[in-house]
Design a protein around this motif. Structure first.
Motif, PDB file in Angstrom:
ATOM      1  N   VAL A   1       4.683   5.206  -5.818  1.00  0.00           N
ATOM      2  CA  VAL A   1       4.666   5.170  -7.276  1.00  0.00           C
ATOM      3  C   VAL A   1       3.846   6.328  -7.823  1.00  0.00           C
ATOM      4  N   ARG A   2       2.681   6.558  -7.259  1.00  0.00           N
ATOM      5  CA  ARG A   2       1.853   7.687  -7.710  1.00  0.00           C
ATOM      6  C   ARG A   2       2.597   9.013  -7.574  1.00  0.00           C
ATOM      7  N   GLU A   3       3.242   9.212  -6.434  1.00  0.00           N
ATOM      8  CA  GLU A   3       3.933  10.479  -6.189  1.00  0.00           C
ATOM      9  C   GLU A   3       5.083  10.678  -7.171  1.00  0.00           C
ATOM     10  N   GLN A   4       5.893   9.650  -7.380  1.00  0.00           N
ATOM     11  CA  GLN A   4       7.072   9.817  -8.221  1.00  0.00           C
ATOM     12  C   GLN A   4       6.738   9.918  -9.703  1.00  0.00           C
TER      13      GLN A   4
ATOM     14  N   VAL B   1       0.846  -1.200   0.000  1.00  0.00           N
ATOM     15  CA  VAL B   1       0.000   0.000   0.000  1.00  0.00           C
ATOM     16  C   VAL B   1       0.880   1.248   0.000  1.00  0.00           C
ATOM     17  N   GLU B   2       1.913   1.238   0.849  1.00  0.00           N
ATOM     18  CA  GLU B   2       2.864   2.356   0.887  1.00  0.00           C
ATOM     19  C   GLU B   2       3.529   2.529  -0.475  1.00  0.00           C
TER      20      GLU B   2
ATOM     21  N   GLU C   1      -4.017  12.996 -10.273  1.00  0.00           N
ATOM     22  CA  GLU C   1      -5.389  12.541 -10.510  1.00  0.00           C
ATOM     23  C   GLU C   1      -5.308  11.288 -11.356  1.00  0.00           C
ATOM     24  N   VAL C   2      -5.990  10.233 -10.932  1.00  0.00           N
ATOM     25  CA  VAL C   2      -5.785   8.946 -11.569  1.00  0.00           C
ATOM     26  C   VAL C   2      -6.992   8.041 -11.351  1.00  0.00           C
TER      27      VAL C   2
ATOM     28  N   LYS D   1      -7.855   6.536   2.406  1.00  0.00           N
ATOM     29  CA  LYS D   1      -8.458   7.805   1.966  1.00  0.00           C
ATOM     30  C   LYS D   1      -7.474   8.704   1.206  1.00  0.00           C
ATOM     31  N   PRO D   2      -6.838   8.191   0.154  1.00  0.00           N
ATOM     32  CA  PRO D   2      -5.896   9.015  -0.618  1.00  0.00           C
ATOM     33  C   PRO D   2      -6.633  10.048  -1.464  1.00  0.00           C
ATOM     34  N   ASP D   3      -5.965  11.148  -1.752  1.00  0.00           N
ATOM     35  CA  ASP D   3      -6.534  12.183  -2.621  1.00  0.00           C
ATOM     36  C   ASP D   3      -6.311  11.816  -4.081  1.00  0.00           C
ATOM     37  N   GLY D   4      -7.179  12.339  -4.948  1.00  0.00           N
ATOM     38  CA  GLY D   4      -6.936  12.297  -6.379  1.00  0.00           C
ATOM     39  C   GLY D   4      -7.346  11.039  -7.107  1.00  0.00           C
ATOM     40  N   VAL D   5      -7.949  10.073  -6.427  1.00  0.00           N
ATOM     41  CA  VAL D   5      -8.403   8.863  -7.114  1.00  0.00           C
ATOM     42  C   VAL D   5      -9.811   9.123  -7.656  1.00  0.00           C
ATOM     43  N   LYS D   6      -9.942   9.126  -8.974  1.00  0.00           N
ATOM     44  CA  LYS D   6     -11.200   9.479  -9.609  1.00  0.00           C
ATOM     45  C   LYS D   6     -12.161   8.302  -9.718  1.00  0.00           C
TER      46      LYS D   6
END
Length: 295
Positions: free
Chosen positions: A89-92, A83-84, A97-98, A117-122
């Protein structure tokens, strides 16, 4: 299509990624492969989404699997670290938004990630989901009873004797796979590449010796009591003959507010292989619908 490949740093090592760049400005689709310990190779059929819809598609091989690099430290092979890793991967890769599609174990990872509860998952797509390991094990017990009696006997004997690495057990597994994993012939080239990229030690550590013998550190995983917390548009997919059974997939979808369900009538656990055009069409239409401006 423009294809970018490389490595990004994560806890414990480096993971290999592949970005297939489309021309559209829509949010990209990030794909989480099954396994654990497998690779995204077979799922790269979704490259055609970028080709036909213009949407960028991103894949990565999880640490310890495929083309990724890292020390073989079993302490890293657990759900929380993966999960971490997904967040890293998303950050780098700048995936602010994904949309995220997980297949099989990838849905386990996806659900656990969304519950942080991550941000930006559409949106989220749960393809052949495994969201309750004990329920999965019970489903496999039922499916095994549909196999020839001699195949059932081999499986039972080998698991009792601890000889799950024997050739007769592997042959029995192939019978199971032909019925409930992939009902079409896979090319020898694809079989060889997927086998070379797989890390069975990760699979055994987290899951067990086979799809239907769950002894790893995921054996008690069950996120169904919390699926009602998911607040992103969600689509559940499975095959009519899937080891991720239509009954369980339908149940999972009923727990997620507003979720949609699609069953591929001529597929088992690999509808992206078995019915690729319908699979891509179903995914593309869902993503487009999510991004329609609200009235």
């Amino acid at each position: 299509m423009k294809i970018e490949e490389g490595f990004v740093d994560v806890t414990g090592g480096k993971v290999w990624y592949r970005r297939v760049k489309g021309e559209a400005t829509a949010a990209p689709l990030l794909v989480l492969h099954g396994g654990p310990g497998s690779s995204c190779y077979a799922l790269q059929r979704l490259d055609k989404l970028a080709e036909y819809t213009g949407r960028t598609v991103v894949y990565y091989d999880q640490l310890g699997a495929g083309r990724s690099k890292g020390p073989t430290d079993k302490a890293l092979w657990n759900l929380n670290r993966y999960v971490e890793e997904l967040g890293q991967v998303r950050e780098q890769l700048g995936l602010n938004e994904v949309h995220i599609l997980g297949h099989s174990w990838g849905t386990t990872l996806l659900a656990a990630y969304l519950l942080t509860k991550p941000d930006g998952v559409k949106s989220a797509i749960f393809s052949s989901p495994c969201l309750d390991a004990p329920r999965w094990a019970k489903d496999q017990e039922r499916l095994l009873k549909e196999l020839p009696e001699e195949t059932q006997a081999v499986i039972a004997r080998c698991e009792a004797d601890g000889t799950t690495d024997s050739e007769e057990y592997q042959q029995a597994m192939r019978v199971f796979a032909k019925n409930f994993v992939c009902r079409i012939e896979i090319s020898p080239e694809e079989r060889e590449i997927t086998s070379q990229l797989a890390n069975l030690e990760v699979y055994n550590t987290m899951w067990g010796p086979s799809e239907f013998c769950v002894t790893g550190n995921l054996k008690e995983f069950d996120c169904t009591p919390r699926l009602n917390e998911l607040r992103v548009p969600s689509l559940f997919l499975c095959g009519r003959f899937d080891e991720a059974t239509p009954e369980s997939t339908s149940y999972f979808s009923s727990l997620v507010p507003g979720a949609k369900l699609h069953i591929f009538e001529n597929s088992a656990h690999s509808p992206y292989r078995e019915q690729p055009k319908e699979y891509r069409k179903t995914v593309a239409e869902f993503l487009d619908e999510v991004e329609l401006p609200s009235n």
